[in-house]
Motif scaffolding. Structure first.
Motif, PDB file in Angstrom:
ATOM      1  N   HIS A   1       0.869  -1.182   0.000  1.00  0.00           N
ATOM      2  CA  HIS A   1       0.000   0.000   0.000  1.00  0.00           C
ATOM      3  C   HIS A   1       0.903   1.228   0.000  1.00  0.00           C
ATOM      4  N   VAL A   2       0.840   1.999  -1.079  1.00  0.00           N
ATOM      5  CA  VAL A   2       1.763   3.118  -1.276  1.00  0.00           C
ATOM      6  C   VAL A   2       1.008   4.440  -1.148  1.00  0.00           C
ATOM      7  N   PHE A   3       1.525   5.329  -0.284  1.00  0.00           N
ATOM      8  CA  PHE A   3       0.991   6.681  -0.136  1.00  0.00           C
ATOM      9  C   PHE A   3       2.031   7.627  -0.736  1.00  0.00           C
ATOM     10  N   VAL A   4       1.759   8.129  -1.939  1.00  0.00           N
ATOM     11  CA  VAL A   4       2.753   8.888  -2.688  1.00  0.00           C
ATOM     12  C   VAL A   4       3.112  10.188  -1.974  1.00  0.00           C
ATOM     13  N   ALA A   5       2.115  10.993  -1.603  1.00  0.00           N
ATOM     14  CA  ALA A   5       2.377  12.300  -1.002  1.00  0.00           C
ATOM     15  C   ALA A   5       3.079  12.178   0.344  1.00  0.00           C
ATOM     16  N   ASP A   6       2.688  11.187   1.136  1.00  0.00           N
ATOM     17  CA  ASP A   6       3.270  11.007   2.472  1.00  0.00           C
ATOM     18  C   ASP A   6       4.562  10.197   2.441  1.00  0.00           C
ATOM     19  N   GLU A   7       4.944   9.683   1.265  1.00  0.00           N
ATOM     20  CA  GLU A   7       6.152   8.851   1.110  1.00  0.00           C
ATOM     21  C   GLU A   7       6.135   7.711   2.122  1.00  0.00           C
ATOM     22  N   ARG A   8       5.049   6.942   2.067  1.00  0.00           N
ATOM     23  CA  ARG A   8       4.859   5.864   3.034  1.00  0.00           C
ATOM     24  C   ARG A   8       4.452   4.583   2.312  1.00  0.00           C
ATOM     25  N   VAL A   9       4.952   3.446   2.800  1.00  0.00           N
ATOM     26  CA  VAL A   9       4.620   2.139   2.240  1.00  0.00           C
ATOM     27  C   VAL A   9       4.237   1.216   3.386  1.00  0.00           C
ATOM     28  N   LYS A  10       3.080   0.550   3.245  1.00  0.00           N
ATOM     29  CA  LYS A  10       2.606  -0.356   4.285  1.00  0.00           C
ATOM     30  C   LYS A  10       2.218  -1.693   3.664  1.00  0.00           C
ATOM     31  N   SER A  11       2.195  -2.736   4.498  1.00  0.00           N
ATOM     32  CA  SER A  11       1.688  -4.031   4.066  1.00  0.00           C
ATOM     33  C   SER A  11       1.334  -4.855   5.293  1.00  0.00           C
ATOM     34  N   HIS A  12       0.211  -5.552   5.217  1.00  0.00           N
ATOM     35  CA  HIS A  12      -0.171  -6.473   6.287  1.00  0.00           C
ATOM     36  C   HIS A  12       0.190  -7.911   5.910  1.00  0.00           C
ATOM     37  N   LEU A  13       0.860  -8.077   4.759  1.00  0.00           N
ATOM     38  CA  LEU A  13       1.302  -9.395   4.297  1.00  0.00           C
ATOM     39  C   LEU A  13       2.825  -9.460   4.296  1.00  0.00           C
ATOM     40  N   PRO A  14       3.398 -10.675   4.201  1.00  0.00           N
ATOM     41  CA  PRO A  14       4.856 -10.813   4.210  1.00  0.00           C
ATOM     42  C   PRO A  14       5.540  -9.953   3.144  1.00  0.00           C
ATOM     43  N   VAL A  15       6.662  -9.369   3.533  1.00  0.00           N
ATOM     44  CA  VAL A  15       7.413  -8.491   2.640  1.00  0.00           C
ATOM     45  C   VAL A  15       8.904  -8.792   2.739  1.00  0.00           C
ATOM     46  N   GLU A  16       9.615  -8.354   1.718  1.00  0.00           N
ATOM     47  CA  GLU A  16      11.073  -8.395   1.723  1.00  0.00           C
ATOM     48  C   GLU A  16      11.574  -6.979   1.497  1.00  0.00           C
ATOM     49  N   LEU A  17      12.509  -6.564   2.323  1.00  0.00           N
ATOM     50  CA  LEU A  17      13.062  -5.214   2.243  1.00  0.00           C
ATOM     51  C   LEU A  17      14.564  -5.317   2.036  1.00  0.00           C
ATOM     52  N   THR A  18      15.075  -4.621   1.031  1.00  0.00           N
ATOM     53  CA  THR A  18      16.519  -4.565   0.822  1.00  0.00           C
ATOM     54  C   THR A  18      16.951  -3.105   0.836  1.00  0.00           C
ATOM     55  N   PHE A  19      18.070  -2.871   1.510  1.00  0.00           N
ATOM     56  CA  PHE A  19      18.647  -1.528   1.594  1.00  0.00           C
ATOM     57  C   PHE A  19      20.122  -1.660   1.272  1.00  0.00           C
ATOM     58  N   GLY A  20      20.444  -1.373   0.012  1.00  0.00           N
ATOM     59  CA  GLY A  20      21.805  -1.668  -0.425  1.00  0.00           C
ATOM     60  C   GLY A  20      22.019  -3.162  -0.436  1.00  0.00           C
ATOM     61  N   ASP A  21      23.028  -3.644   0.301  1.00  0.00           N
ATOM     62  CA  ASP A  21      23.305  -5.079   0.395  1.00  0.00           C
ATOM     63  C   ASP A  21      22.596  -5.727   1.582  1.00  0.00           C
ATOM     64  N   ASP A  22      21.966  -4.953   2.438  1.00  0.00           N
ATOM     65  CA  ASP A  22      21.253  -5.492   3.592  1.00  0.00           C
ATOM     66  C   ASP A  22      19.862  -5.979   3.172  1.00  0.00           C
ATOM     67  N   ARG A  23      19.410  -7.052   3.853  1.00  0.00           N
ATOM     68  CA  ARG A  23      18.137  -7.653   3.482  1.00  0.00           C
ATOM     69  C   ARG A  23      17.347  -8.023   4.737  1.00  0.00           C
ATOM     70  N   PHE A  24      16.036  -7.725   4.714  1.00  0.00           N
ATOM     71  CA  PHE A  24      15.148  -8.050   5.837  1.00  0.00           C
ATOM     72  C   PHE A  24      13.850  -8.654   5.294  1.00  0.00           C
ATOM     73  N   THR A  25      13.268  -9.552   6.069  1.00  0.00           N
ATOM     74  CA  THR A  25      11.945 -10.087   5.766  1.00  0.00           C
ATOM     75  C   THR A  25      11.087  -9.970   7.021  1.00  0.00           C
ATOM     76  N   ALA A  26       9.781  -9.819   6.822  1.00  0.00           N
ATOM     77  CA  ALA A  26       8.861  -9.675   7.954  1.00  0.00           C
ATOM     78  C   ALA A  26       7.461 -10.075   7.512  1.00  0.00           C
ATOM     79  N   ASP A  27       6.591 -10.298   8.496  1.00  0.00           N
ATOM     80  CA  ASP A  27       5.199 -10.657   8.191  1.00  0.00           C
ATOM     81  C   ASP A  27       4.356  -9.433   7.853  1.00  0.00           C
TER      82      ASP A  27
END
Length: 205
Positions: A152-178
């Motif tokens: 769920h992307v909020f363009v003006a607020d620069e916000r991203v949400k999800s209630h389902l599993p996601v994968e996040l990468t920041f450069g070479d770092d990687r995270f997963t969460a529910d």
């Protein structure tokens, strides 16, 4: 007047009232048929969730007051629903630029956008990527990417949400969460549920 005419007139006088009554009845019937019928206005029924227009292989762009491109939305097909003022888009691709000019792209199998296209729900192989950049202090900011089946992307607020599993990468770092809630303005990210992360040590210069 001759006897013959006198006899004919007498007979006509007998039938004249009947003829006049018939003509009056016919004129009344014609008047009723010709008078418009007043139908009281009826309360409109509930709006049906049906599209009122379609777009095929389209591109929609928005610009700021100076004429600079703010965002672009592309898709293979879109359907607008007037009852909810939402736009459903197939094979969606989105490009958005913040005030510093940093590019954020998003794509998914399907998207649901609000009326002013400032909010998107991405469904199916959803991905949002914020390009690498250099901050005001001259420090390199790595690419930031989110992946999941729903974002769920909020363009003006620069916000991203999800209630389902996601994968996040920041450069070479990687995270997963529910689940996830990321606020880019406040630089705060909340990872929920089973959270796993891999941090890669910075390479020596």
């Amino acid at each position: 007047m001759t006897p013959l005419l006198r006899s004919a007139w007498a007979r006509l006088s007998l039938y004249l009232p009947v003829v006049l009554m018939g003509l009056l009845a016919l004129s009344t019937y014609w008047l009723v048929r010709s008078t418009p019928v007043f139908i009281p206005p009826q309360a409109p029924g509930p709006a049906r969730h049906e599209p009122d227009y379609f777009m095929h292989k389209f591109s929609v762009r928005t610009f700021d007051d100076s004429g600079r491109l703010k965002s672009e939305v592309l898709g293979t097909q879109a359907r607008h629903y007037p009852d909810t003022d939402t736009l459903e888009i197939d094979s969606v691709r989105i490009r958005s630029f913040d005030l510093t000019g940093r590019l954020t792209t998003a794509n998914a199998e399907r998207a649901l956008a609000n009326g002013d296209v400032s909010e998107f729900e991405l469904f199916g192989s959803a991905r949002v990527i914020r390009a690498s950049a250099v901050d005001t202090a001259g420090k390199a900011v790595p690419e930031l990417a989110y992946r999941g089946e729903y974002l769920h992307v909020f363009v003006a607020d620069e916000r991203v949400k999800s209630h389902l599993p996601v994968e996040l990468t920041f450069g070479d770092d990687r995270f997963t969460a529910d689940a996830m809630d990321y606020d880019n303005v406040e630089r705060v990210i909340a990872l929920k549920g089973r959270v796993r992360g891999t941090l890669v040590a910075a390479r020596p210069k």
